[in-house]
Design a protein around this motif. Structure first.
Motif, short mmCIF file in Angstrom:
data_model
loop_
_atom_site.label_atom_id
_atom_site.label_comp_id
_atom_site.label_asym_id
_atom_site.label_seq_id
_atom_site.Cartn_x
_atom_site.Cartn_y
_atom_site.Cartn_z
N SER A 64 31.05 40.58 -32.41
CA SER A 64 30.37 39.29 -32.49
C SER A 64 29.59 39.04 -31.21
O SER A 64 29.96 39.51 -30.14
CB SER A 64 31.40 38.18 -32.67
OG SER A 64 30.80 36.92 -32.62
N THR A 65 28.53 38.29 -31.33
CA THR A 65 27.84 37.83 -30.13
C THR A 65 28.37 36.46 -29.71
O THR A 65 28.16 36.03 -28.59
CB THR A 65 26.32 37.73 -30.37
OG1 THR A 65 26.08 36.90 -31.51
CG2 THR A 65 25.72 39.11 -30.60
N ASP A 66 29.07 35.79 -30.62
CA ASP A 66 29.76 34.56 -30.29
C ASP A 66 31.09 34.95 -29.63
O ASP A 66 31.93 35.60 -30.24
CB ASP A 66 30.01 33.75 -31.57
CG ASP A 66 30.84 32.51 -31.32
OD1 ASP A 66 30.62 31.85 -30.29
OD2 ASP A 66 31.71 32.22 -32.16
N ARG A 67 31.27 34.59 -28.38
CA ARG A 67 32.44 35.03 -27.58
C ARG A 67 32.51 36.56 -27.59
O ARG A 67 33.52 37.16 -27.95
CB ARG A 67 33.72 34.40 -28.07
CG ARG A 67 33.75 32.92 -27.81
CD ARG A 67 35.07 32.22 -27.90
NE ARG A 67 36.17 32.88 -28.52
CZ ARG A 67 36.96 32.31 -29.43
NH1 ARG A 67 36.72 31.09 -29.82
NH2 ARG A 67 37.97 32.96 -29.92
N ALA A 68 31.44 37.19 -27.14
CA ALA A 68 31.33 38.65 -27.11
C ALA A 68 32.38 39.26 -26.20
O ALA A 68 32.92 38.61 -25.30
CB ALA A 68 29.93 39.05 -26.62
#
Length: 122
Positions: A64-68
């Motif tokens: 994920s790039t959300d909370r990578a």
């Protein structure tokens, strides 16, 4: 000439002692420094892995790039021991995030008990 040398690798987590015990069991390293907010494992060749309490810690999400992930650890295992090593890390509290695509890749991705990604590689 190098500007610096790599010292300690530090992972933020909610419970440093618990995460240190997980990696001590996985790596066979010894707990050296230990207090409520900071725990260190010492390994061969002067390697040190430390765990630091972080209030409000949010584990990364894979993939994920959300909370990578920001970074991960690659842990080497002999190819013939990969399945056995997987059983052991799962029993210690790891979670499988991504397999080896039916043997097409030479790594598998896991999350440690605090959610940090790490790979068993051969």
């Amino acid at each position: 000439m190098a500007v610096a040398t790599l010292g300690v690798t530090v992972l933020d987590c909610p419970d440093p002692r618990a995460l240190a015990e997980f990696y001590a069991a996985v790596l066979g390293w010894e707990v050296k420094a230990d207090d409520e907010d900071w725990v260190e494992l010492n390994g061969p060749h002067g390697r040190t892995l430390a765990f630091q309490r972080s209030e409000g810690y949010q584990p990364p999400r894979w993939p994920s790039t959300d909370r990578a992930q920001q970074f991960h650890l690659d842990l080497d295992v002999d190819r013939e021991r990969l399945d056995e090593a997987e059983k052991q890390v799962l029993a210690l509290g790891a979670k499988l995030l991504e397999g080896d695509d039916g043997g097409k890749r030479d790594w598998r991705v896991y999350a440690d008990p605090a959610g940090h990604p790490f790979c068993l590689c051969f």
